[in-house]
Design a protein around this motif. Structure first.
Motif, PDB file in Angstrom:
ATOM      1  N   ARG A   1       0.785  -1.248   0.077  1.00 46.45           N
ATOM      2  CA  ARG A   1       0.100  -0.005   0.008  1.00 46.45           C
ATOM      3  C   ARG A   1       0.849   1.165   0.137  1.00 46.45           C
ATOM      4  NH1 ARG A   1      -2.001   4.185  -0.101  1.00 46.45           N
ATOM      5  NH2 ARG A   1      -3.989   4.972   0.526  1.00 46.45           N
ATOM      6  N   PHE A   2       1.987   1.289   0.473  1.00 50.54           N
ATOM      7  CA  PHE A   2       2.831   2.375   0.719  1.00 50.54           C
ATOM      8  C   PHE A   2       4.155   2.204   0.139  1.00 50.54           C
ATOM      9  CE2 PHE A   2      -0.344   2.121   4.487  1.00 50.54           C
ATOM     10  CZ  PHE A   2      -0.856   3.317   4.174  1.00 50.54           C
ATOM     11  N   ALA A   3       4.660   3.303  -0.565  1.00 48.43           N
ATOM     12  CA  ALA A   3       5.682   3.150  -1.190  1.00 48.43           C
ATOM     13  C   ALA A   3       7.108   2.928  -0.340  1.00 48.43           C
ATOM     14  CB  ALA A   3       6.106   4.295  -2.155  1.00 48.43           C
ATOM     15  N   ASP A   4       7.060   3.647   0.819  1.00 53.45           N
ATOM     16  CA  ASP A   4       7.983   3.504   1.775  1.00 53.45           C
ATOM     17  C   ASP A   4       7.820   2.530   3.006  1.00 53.45           C
ATOM     18  OD1 ASP A   4       5.990   4.850   3.297  1.00 53.45           O
ATOM     19  OD2 ASP A   4       7.078   6.499   3.871  1.00 53.45           O
ATOM     20  N   GLY A   5       6.858   1.830   2.716  1.00 49.64           N
ATOM     21  CA  GLY A   5       6.418   0.609   3.648  1.00 49.64           C
ATOM     22  C   GLY A   5       7.474  -0.571   3.692  1.00 49.64           C
ATOM     23  N   THR A   6       7.370  -1.405   4.598  1.00 47.87           N
ATOM     24  CA  THR A   6       8.159  -2.465   4.785  1.00 47.87           C
ATOM     25  C   THR A   6       7.944  -3.344   3.739  1.00 47.87           C
ATOM     26  OG1 THR A   6       8.439  -2.123   7.206  1.00 47.87           O
ATOM     27  CG2 THR A   6       8.758  -4.391   6.408  1.00 47.87           C
ATOM     28  N   ASP A   7       8.856  -3.971   2.949  1.00 48.74           N
ATOM     29  CA  ASP A   7       8.437  -5.041   1.932  1.00 48.74           C
ATOM     30  C   ASP A   7       8.684  -6.362   2.624  1.00 48.74           C
ATOM     31  OD1 ASP A   7      11.201  -5.481   2.300  1.00 48.74           O
ATOM     32  OD2 ASP A   7      11.710  -4.843   0.342  1.00 48.74           O
ATOM     33  N   LEU A   8       8.383  -7.432   1.559  1.00 52.97           N
ATOM     34  CA  LEU A   8       8.509  -8.846   2.147  1.00 52.97           C
ATOM     35  C   LEU A   8       9.543  -8.880   3.001  1.00 52.97           C
ATOM     36  CD1 LEU A   8       6.638 -10.615  -0.812  1.00 52.97           C
ATOM     37  CD2 LEU A   8       5.614  -9.974   1.355  1.00 52.97           C
ATOM     38  N   ALA A   9      10.715  -8.736   2.389  1.00 50.95           N
ATOM     39  CA  ALA A   9      12.080  -8.948   2.975  1.00 50.95           C
ATOM     40  C   ALA A   9      12.268  -8.622   4.420  1.00 50.95           C
ATOM     41  CB  ALA A   9      13.188  -8.512   2.251  1.00 50.95           C
ATOM     42  N   GLY A  10      11.312  -7.320   4.841  1.00 53.66           N
ATOM     43  CA  GLY A  10      11.286  -6.764   6.050  1.00 53.66           C
ATOM     44  C   GLY A  10      10.520  -7.178   7.018  1.00 53.66           C
ATOM     45  N   VAL A  11       9.613  -8.137   6.587  1.00 54.66           N
ATOM     46  CA  VAL A  11       8.705  -8.882   7.512  1.00 54.66           C
ATOM     47  C   VAL A  11       9.614  -9.786   8.279  1.00 54.66           C
ATOM     48  CG1 VAL A  11       6.819 -10.353   7.694  1.00 54.66           C
ATOM     49  CG2 VAL A  11       6.913  -8.736   6.121  1.00 54.66           C
ATOM     50  N   PRO A  12       9.419  -9.429   9.870  1.00 52.91           N
ATOM     51  CA  PRO A  12      10.000 -10.439  10.611  1.00 52.91           C
ATOM     52  C   PRO A  12       9.521 -11.698  10.833  1.00 52.91           C
ATOM     53  CG  PRO A  12       8.736  -8.681  11.854  1.00 52.91           C
ATOM     54  CD  PRO A  12       8.795  -8.445  10.503  1.00 52.91           C
ATOM     55  N   LEU A  13      10.089 -13.056  10.891  1.00 50.01           N
ATOM     56  CA  LEU A  13       9.441 -14.185  10.954  1.00 50.01           C
ATOM     57  C   LEU A  13       8.706 -14.251  12.233  1.00 50.01           C
ATOM     58  CD1 LEU A  13      12.566 -16.568  10.105  1.00 50.01           C
ATOM     59  CD2 LEU A  13      10.249 -16.072   8.911  1.00 50.01           C
ATOM     60  N   ALA A  14       9.006 -13.579  13.292  1.00 49.44           N
ATOM     61  CA  ALA A  14       8.148 -13.579  14.406  1.00 49.44           C
ATOM     62  C   ALA A  14       6.731 -13.013  14.335  1.00 49.44           C
ATOM     63  CB  ALA A  14       8.606 -12.842  15.599  1.00 49.44           C
ATOM     64  N   ALA A  15       6.622 -12.343  13.250  1.00 45.15           N
ATOM     65  CA  ALA A  15       5.224 -11.795  12.769  1.00 45.15           C
ATOM     66  C   ALA A  15       4.147 -12.823  12.141  1.00 45.15           C
ATOM     67  CB  ALA A  15       5.204 -10.622  12.072  1.00 45.15           C
ATOM     68  N   VAL A  16       5.070 -13.847  11.369  1.00 45.51           N
ATOM     69  CA  VAL A  16       4.227 -14.740  10.771  1.00 45.51           C
ATOM     70  C   VAL A  16       4.444 -16.051  10.742  1.00 45.51           C
ATOM     71  CG1 VAL A  16       4.013 -12.994   8.637  1.00 45.51           C
ATOM     72  CG2 VAL A  16       6.168 -14.466   9.078  1.00 45.51           C
ATOM     73  N   ALA A  17       5.492 -16.635  11.806  1.00 41.98           N
ATOM     74  CA  ALA A  17       5.572 -17.981  12.097  1.00 41.98           C
ATOM     75  C   ALA A  17       5.118 -18.185  13.444  1.00 41.98           C
ATOM     76  CB  ALA A  17       6.995 -18.311  11.843  1.00 41.98           C
ATOM     77  N   ASP A  18       4.299 -19.342  13.922  1.00 41.62           N
ATOM     78  CA  ASP A  18       4.176 -19.690  15.255  1.00 41.62           C
ATOM     79  C   ASP A  18       3.603 -18.541  15.969  1.00 41.62           C
ATOM     80  OD1 ASP A  18       4.067 -21.796  17.143  1.00 41.62           O
ATOM     81  OD2 ASP A  18       5.823 -21.045  18.061  1.00 41.62           O
ATOM     82  N   VAL A  19       2.610 -17.767  15.477  1.00 36.21           N
ATOM     83  CA  VAL A  19       1.825 -16.757  16.142  1.00 36.21           C
ATOM     84  C   VAL A  19       0.587 -17.364  16.751  1.00 36.21           C
ATOM     85  CG1 VAL A  19       0.682 -14.468  15.689  1.00 36.21           C
ATOM     86  CG2 VAL A  19       2.859 -15.257  14.415  1.00 36.21           C
ATOM     87  N   PRO A  20       0.328 -16.855  17.927  1.00 34.05           N
ATOM     88  CA  PRO A  20      -1.026 -17.255  18.623  1.00 34.05           C
ATOM     89  C   PRO A  20      -2.357 -16.702  17.837  1.00 34.05           C
ATOM     90  CG  PRO A  20       0.073 -15.335  19.987  1.00 34.05           C
ATOM     91  CD  PRO A  20       1.111 -15.934  18.749  1.00 34.05           C
ATOM     92  N   LEU A  21      -3.236 -17.710  17.354  1.00 34.54           N
ATOM     93  CA  LEU A  21      -4.190 -17.181  16.404  1.00 34.54           C
ATOM     94  C   LEU A  21      -5.423 -16.923  17.563  1.00 34.54           C
ATOM     95  CD1 LEU A  21      -4.834 -19.379  13.496  1.00 34.54           C
ATOM     96  CD2 LEU A  21      -6.938 -18.514  14.639  1.00 34.54           C
ATOM     97  N   VAL A  22      -6.310 -15.997  17.032  1.00 35.92           N
ATOM     98  CA  VAL A  22      -7.656 -15.749  17.409  1.00 35.92           C
ATOM     99  C   VAL A  22      -8.649 -15.596  16.627  1.00 35.92           C
ATOM    100  CG1 VAL A  22      -9.064 -13.964  18.769  1.00 35.92           C
ATOM    101  CG2 VAL A  22      -6.612 -14.297  19.383  1.00 35.92           C
ATOM    102  N   LEU A  23      -9.796 -16.301  16.378  1.00 37.50           N
ATOM    103  CA  LEU A  23     -10.651 -16.657  15.442  1.00 37.50           C
ATOM    104  C   LEU A  23     -11.928 -16.069  15.891  1.00 37.50           C
ATOM    105  CD1 LEU A  23     -11.140 -17.984  12.627  1.00 37.50           C
ATOM    106  CD2 LEU A  23     -12.428 -20.105  14.055  1.00 37.50           C
ATOM    107  N   VAL A  24     -12.517 -14.942  14.885  1.00 40.81           N
ATOM    108  CA  VAL A  24     -13.616 -14.235  15.202  1.00 40.81           C
ATOM    109  C   VAL A  24     -14.778 -14.912  14.209  1.00 40.81           C
ATOM    110  CG1 VAL A  24     -14.810 -12.107  14.632  1.00 40.81           C
ATOM    111  CG2 VAL A  24     -12.267 -12.401  15.630  1.00 40.81           C
ATOM    112  N   ASP A  25     -15.901 -15.272  14.603  1.00 41.43           N
ATOM    113  CA  ASP A  25     -16.764 -16.058  13.757  1.00 41.43           C
ATOM    114  C   ASP A  25     -17.601 -14.748  13.296  1.00 41.43           C
ATOM    115  OD1 ASP A  25     -19.151 -17.169  12.732  1.00 41.43           O
ATOM    116  OD2 ASP A  25     -19.079 -18.708  14.023  1.00 41.43           O
ATOM    117  N   ALA A  26     -17.666 -14.609  11.838  1.00 42.53           N
ATOM    118  CA  ALA A  26     -18.426 -13.231  11.659  1.00 42.53           C
ATOM    119  C   ALA A  26     -19.456 -13.550  10.478  1.00 42.53           C
ATOM    120  CB  ALA A  26     -17.366 -11.933  11.016  1.00 42.53           C
ATOM    121  N   ARG A  27     -19.733 -14.830  10.465  1.00 43.11           N
ATOM    122  CA  ARG A  27     -20.728 -15.442   9.504  1.00 43.11           C
ATOM    123  C   ARG A  27     -22.070 -14.686   9.744  1.00 43.11           C
ATOM    124  NH1 ARG A  27     -21.000 -21.628  10.865  1.00 43.11           N
ATOM    125  NH2 ARG A  27     -20.420 -20.536  12.948  1.00 43.11           N
ATOM    126  N   GLY A  28     -22.948 -14.445   8.695  1.00 48.17           N
ATOM    127  CA  GLY A  28     -24.160 -13.833   8.673  1.00 48.17           C
ATOM    128  C   GLY A  28     -24.400 -12.683   8.068  1.00 48.17           C
TER     129      GLY A  28
END
Length: 222
Positions: free
Chosen positions: A64-91
């Motif tokens: 979205r942003f030209a000066d934003g963090t690219d894929l290489a800058g995404v820390p593994l801690a943000a995308v690996a073994d992350v606690p998951l919270v599910l929201v049921d928004a059906r309907g």
């Protein structure tokens, strides 16, 4: 015993993924026959052509942003073994802050992956997938950004309303450094709490979006 739940769509040449975007294609750059003739052994080296927004994919701020963090800058801690919270928004189609507040209340989701189940993935693979698809509203994005999850995902064609070209959800979340995970599937199999998410993209400099093999680890009785 730990169960592994796949949350990603399979990819296939020419498949429909998003309005206006081409499906992926691949070809043998060096075929098995090429290798057989030159070395006597057989391998295949493939050339892949696709847009980053293919299948189940992760958006980094650079999307979205030209000066934003690219894929290489995404820390593994943000995308690996992350606690998951599910929201049921059906309907309902528009998932607002009231839906999120009702599901999460005062729960601390900082550093967690908040996944929104809409069952929009039921129409995956056809043009009907994008028709009247579920999405988050701008006030829902603002509500989430204040609570600092590491990422927000949805099982729909887009986390924003496709008719709103301003894209308030991408703008708010990515602007706050919250990653976006779109085109998830299989969220019905997840528990509301306790699972852990893995959704790691390639560490590619200068790209903002790339497919992931998203999956969840769920602990259960041995």
């Amino acid at each position: 015993m730990t169960q592994i739940l796949d949350l990603s769509h399979d990819l296939a040449p020419g498949m429909y993924t998003h309005p206006g975007l081409p499906g992926p294609e691949h070809e043998a750059f060096r075929s098995r026959e090429d290798y057989r003739r030159s070395t006597g052994t057989t391998f295949q080296v493939d050339r892949v052509c696709m847009v980053g927004n293919t299948g189940t994919y992760l958006d980094s701020p650079f999307h979205r942003f030209a000066d934003g963090t690219d894929l290489a800058g995404v820390p593994l801690a943000a995308v690996a073994d992350v606690p998951l919270v599910l929201v049921d928004a059906r309907g309902g189609r528009a998932v607002g802050a009231d839906v999120l507040a009702g599901a999460l209340g005062d729960e601390d989701v900082e550093g967690a992956a908040v996944l929104v189940r809409t069952d929009g993935d039921a129409r995956w693979g056809s043009e009907a997938y994008a028709a009247d698809a579920p999405f988050l509203t701008g006030d829902a994005a603002a509500w989430l950004a204040e609570r600092r999850p590491t990422l927000v995902g949805i099982d729909s064609v887009n986390i924003d309303d496709l008719d709103d070209t301003v894209r308030p959800v991408h703008t708010t979340l990515l602007g706050a450094g919250v990653l976006v995970l779109e085109h998830l599937t299989g969220l019905a199999a997840l528990p509301a709490r306790g699972a852990r998410l893995h959704a790691v993209p390639l560490a590619w400099h200068g790209l903002g979006t790339w497919p992931v093999r998203a999956y969840a680890l769920v602990d259960g009785p041995a």
